[in-house]
Design a protein around this motif. Structure first.
Motif, short mmCIF file in Angstrom:
data_model
loop_
_atom_site.label_atom_id
_atom_site.label_comp_id
_atom_site.label_asym_id
_atom_site.label_seq_id
_atom_site.Cartn_x
_atom_site.Cartn_y
_atom_site.Cartn_z
N VAL A 88 0.85 -1.20 0.00
CA VAL A 88 0.00 0.00 0.00
C VAL A 88 0.88 1.24 0.00
O VAL A 88 0.65 2.20 -0.74
N PRO A 133 -16.98 2.62 -6.11
CA PRO A 133 -16.53 3.76 -5.30
C PRO A 133 -17.22 5.09 -5.67
O PRO A 133 -17.19 6.03 -4.88
N ILE A 156 -9.73 0.13 5.81
CA ILE A 156 -8.52 0.84 5.42
C ILE A 156 -7.28 0.16 5.99
O ILE A 156 -7.07 0.14 7.21
N THR A 157 -6.47 -0.38 5.08
CA THR A 157 -5.23 -1.04 5.47
C THR A 157 -4.33 -0.03 6.17
O THR A 157 -4.14 1.07 5.65
N LYS A 178 -16.78 12.37 -11.89
CA LYS A 178 -15.99 13.60 -12.09
C LYS A 178 -16.22 14.60 -10.95
O LYS A 178 -15.69 15.72 -10.99
N ASP A 232 -10.12 9.47 -10.94
CA ASP A 232 -9.02 9.16 -11.85
C ASP A 232 -7.75 8.82 -11.04
O ASP A 232 -7.06 7.84 -11.32
N GLN A 236 -5.91 5.17 -11.05
CA GLN A 236 -4.49 5.00 -11.43
C GLN A 236 -3.69 4.43 -10.27
O GLN A 236 -2.77 3.63 -10.46
N TYR A 361 -9.47 -7.67 -1.89
CA TYR A 361 -9.09 -6.25 -1.76
C TYR A 361 -8.37 -5.70 -3.00
O TYR A 361 -7.89 -6.46 -3.82
N GLU A 362 -8.37 -4.39 -3.08
CA GLU A 362 -7.87 -3.65 -4.25
C GLU A 362 -8.59 -4.09 -5.54
O GLU A 362 -8.01 -4.14 -6.62
N GLY A 363 -9.86 -4.38 -5.38
CA GLY A 363 -10.69 -4.80 -6.51
C GLY A 363 -10.86 -6.30 -6.51
O GLY A 363 -9.87 -7.04 -6.61
N VAL A 371 -12.69 -4.93 -15.67
CA VAL A 371 -11.63 -4.05 -16.22
C VAL A 371 -11.02 -4.70 -17.47
O VAL A 371 -10.86 -4.04 -18.51
N LYS A 378 -12.69 -2.37 -25.93
CA LYS A 378 -12.34 -1.03 -26.41
C LYS A 378 -11.17 -1.07 -27.39
O LYS A 378 -10.86 -0.09 -28.06
N1 CAA Z 1 -7.09 4.88 -14.92
C1 CAA Z 1 -7.57 6.09 -15.25
N2 CAA Z 1 -8.87 6.34 -15.49
C2 CAA Z 1 -9.72 5.33 -15.37
C3 CAA Z 1 -9.30 4.03 -15.01
C4 CAA Z 1 -7.92 3.82 -14.80
N3 CAA Z 1 -7.45 2.62 -14.45
N4 CAA Z 1 -10.36 3.21 -14.96
C5 CAA Z 1 -11.44 3.96 -15.28
N5 CAA Z 1 -11.03 5.24 -15.52
C6 CAA Z 1 -11.89 6.36 -15.92
C7 CAA Z 1 -12.48 6.11 -17.30
O1 CAA Z 1 -11.61 6.58 -18.32
C8 CAA Z 1 -13.76 6.90 -17.24
O2 CAA Z 1 -13.47 8.27 -17.41
P1 CAA Z 1 -14.30 9.17 -18.46
O3 CAA Z 1 -15.73 9.13 -18.03
O4 CAA Z 1 -13.65 10.51 -18.35
O5 CAA Z 1 -14.10 8.51 -19.79
C9 CAA Z 1 -14.20 6.72 -15.79
O6 CAA Z 1 -13.01 6.43 -15.05
C10 CAA Z 1 -15.23 5.64 -15.59
O7 CAA Z 1 -14.68 4.46 -16.14
P2 CAA Z 1 -15.55 3.22 -16.52
O8 CAA Z 1 -16.70 3.64 -17.36
O9 CAA Z 1 -14.65 2.15 -17.01
O10 CAA Z 1 -16.13 2.84 -15.09
P3 CAA Z 1 -16.95 1.59 -14.69
O11 CAA Z 1 -17.96 2.08 -13.72
O12 CAA Z 1 -17.34 0.73 -15.82
O13 CAA Z 1 -15.84 0.74 -13.89
C11 CAA Z 1 -14.59 0.19 -12.01
C12 CAA Z 1 -15.18 1.29 -12.83
C13 CAA Z 1 -13.46 -0.45 -12.80
C14 CAA Z 1 -15.60 -0.89 -11.66
C15 CAA Z 1 -14.05 0.86 -10.75
O14 CAA Z 1 -15.16 1.40 -10.06
C16 CAA Z 1 -13.28 -0.06 -9.85
O15 CAA Z 1 -12.10 -0.32 -10.07
N6 CAA Z 1 -13.89 -0.54 -8.74
C17 CAA Z 1 -13.21 -1.30 -7.73
C18 CAA Z 1 -12.71 -0.40 -6.66
C19 CAA Z 1 -11.61 -1.03 -5.86
O16 CAA Z 1 -10.70 -1.63 -6.39
N7 CAA Z 1 -11.67 -0.85 -4.54
C20 CAA Z 1 -10.64 -1.29 -3.66
C21 CAA Z 1 -10.29 -0.18 -2.71
S1 CAA Z 1 -8.72 -0.13 -1.98
C22 CAA Z 1 -8.61 -1.40 -0.87
O17 CAA Z 1 -8.91 -2.48 -1.22
C23 CAA Z 1 -8.19 -1.26 0.56
C24 CAA Z 1 -6.86 -0.70 0.87
O18 CAA Z 1 -6.58 -0.38 2.02
C25 CAA Z 1 -5.85 -0.52 -0.15
#
Ligand code: CAA
Length: 382
Positions: A88, A133, A156-157, A178, A232, A236, A361-363, A371, A378
């Motif tokens: 992390v 999210p 939250i880790t 946005k 965004d 990333q 975690y992390e998706g 994804v 695309k």
């Molecule tokens: N990088 C940059 N931009 C991105 C992106 C990326 N990897 N992925 C999506 N986007 C942007 C897209 O370009 C789009 O932007 P525009 O509208 O400007 O074109 C916007 O984000 C929406 O993208 P999508 O239409 O692809 O979104 P979606 O709703 O279909 O999918 C999702 C989104 C992939 C499901 C995302 O919500 C996601 O990853 N969810 C999982 C969240 C997650 O991983 N949570 C874990 C939290 S952290 C944790 O675990 C604990 C800890 O302590 C670390």
């Protein structure tokens, strides 16, 4: 096939030696007693492993992503709970500050993190917003030169032990993804406190907590990136984070395989070492093959990152494959250890518990598939 260079191999051997000598010996005890590996992490910081990919001017080691993956795998093989804190910190926290922070933010927040002087956390998830999210309800309202943050973050880790937290909040509800912004907040800020700590199946030495923001007023210069750029930034950050979880998975799987090789050679049944039975040898061969495949996928994602190319899909593939692989392998490792595998006398039961969260975690695995499929459809070539 990606092979490590001479320099990358040197980093790997240095970290392997350190992990076996200083990280592995206390791992079982920390797991039993839920003790945060503060001393180990301090040493990781001194070795330059807490901000590996951060340039030296900001306190890091200036290493490439491949070296980072190789190092994280070694730490994970020794102690997965230590590895998640390292992951992390290096991946989502330091990389995010490096890419989106102003020079002042880098000096103030990134430098101590990259040196390993303080621990970092990344707060995106909420009680009702995990895979989605964008549905988060934490709000940041602008008030002159300040933002006032209200909301609760969950799972939250390092929530309890972190000093610096990157938190996302809605700044404009109507704009959906946005309308989310990111902020950096240090512990000690009025209105920011640690909430409930989870009692977990695995990774018990790493803390997972709620973070609560109540009328938390922070200067506007603690916003990371532009207003509305938070989603965004989080996406990333998660791209980098997912490479880390893949490396963590490979490390735990390798440790499980190593334990099986040791055990099956020592254990005798039906008058011979059980390592001589073909049925078991084939399982071991399949384990080693799956680990090698996951390692290559992980290194391939890291190589793309090093080349400055988009690595979103490759990181998702590596995370998906490696996290599912380690869950299969740690289950088989218990099977190969028989009844002993189910006890705390051998490390495989810990590996099995630790690995379970890697597909979550992390998706989750399901999110990684979304994804990957989105990228495939695309792709202009299709
Ligand atoms: N990088 C940059 N931009 C991105 C992106 C990326 N990897 N992925 C999506 N986007 C942007 C897209 O370009 C789009 O932007 P525009 O509208 O400007 O074109 C916007 O984000 C929406 O993208 P999508 O239409 O692809 O979104 P979606 O709703 O279909 O999918 C999702 C989104 C992939 C499901 C995302 O919500 C996601 O990853 N969810 C999982 C969240 C997650 O991983 N949570 C874990 C939290 S952290 C944790 O675990 C604990 C800890 O302590 C670390």
């Amino acid at each position: 096939m990606i092979h490590l260079t001479e320099e990358q191999r040197m980093i790997q051997s240095m970290v392997r030696e350190f992990a076996r000598r200083a990280v592995a010996p206390g791992a079982a005890e920390r797991d039993r007693t839920k003790t945060f590996p503060a001393d180990v992490l301090k040493q990781l910081g001194e070795l330059g492993l807490m901000g590996m990919m951060v340039p030296m001017e900001y306190g890091g080691s200036g290493a490439d992503a491949i070296s980072y993956v190789a190092a994280l795998e070694e730490i994970a093989a020794a102690c997965a709970a230590t590895a998640v804190v390292m992951s992390v910190q290096n991946s989502i926290v330091c990389q995010t500050l490096l890419h989106f922070g102003t020079p002042e933010q880098k000096k103030r927040f990134l430098l101590p993190l990259a040196k390993g002087e303080v621990i970092g956390a990344f707060a995106l998830t909420e009680p009702e917003a995990g895979s989605d999210p964008v549905s988060q309800t934490t709000q940041a309202v602008r008030d002159g030169k300040y933002y006032i943050i209200n909301g609760t973050k969950r799972f939250i880790t390092s929530g309890k032990n972190a000093h610096t937290v990157i938190v996302t909040a809605k700044t404009d509800e109507a704009k959906r993804h946005k309308g989310i912004s990111a902020f950096v907040v240090n512990k000690g800020t009025a209105g920011f406190k640690v909430g409930h700590e989870e009692e977990k199946l695995g990774l018990r030495a790493s803390d997972t907590t709620d973070l609560i923001f109540e009328e938390c007023r922070i200067p506007a210069d603690q916003r990371l990136g532009a207003e509305g750029q938070g989603f965004d930034i989080a996406m990333q950050g998660l791209d980098s984070g997912r490479i880390g979880i893949a490396a963590q998975s490979v490390g735990v799987a390798q440790a499980a395989l190593d334990a099986c090789i040791r055990y099956t050679q020592k254990r005798t049944q039906f008058g011979q070492s059980i390592a001589k039975f073909q049925g078991l040898r084939w399982i071991v061969a399949d384990m080693a093959t799956q680990i090698a495949a996951a390692r290559q996928l992980t290194l391939a994602a890291a190589a793309l990152k090093d080349r400055g190319q988009n690595f979103t899909m490759q990181a998702a593939m590596a995370k998906l494959f490696a996290s599912e692989m380690v869950n299969r392998i740690t289950g088989q490792a218990i099977q190969l250890h028989g009844g002993y595998g189910y006890t705390q006398d051998y490390p495989v039961e810990r590996y099995y518990r630790d690995a379970r969260v890697f597909t979550i975690y992390e998706g989750t695995s399901e999110i990684q598939r979304i994804v990957i499929a989105n990228h495939i459809y695309k792709d202009k070539r299709n």
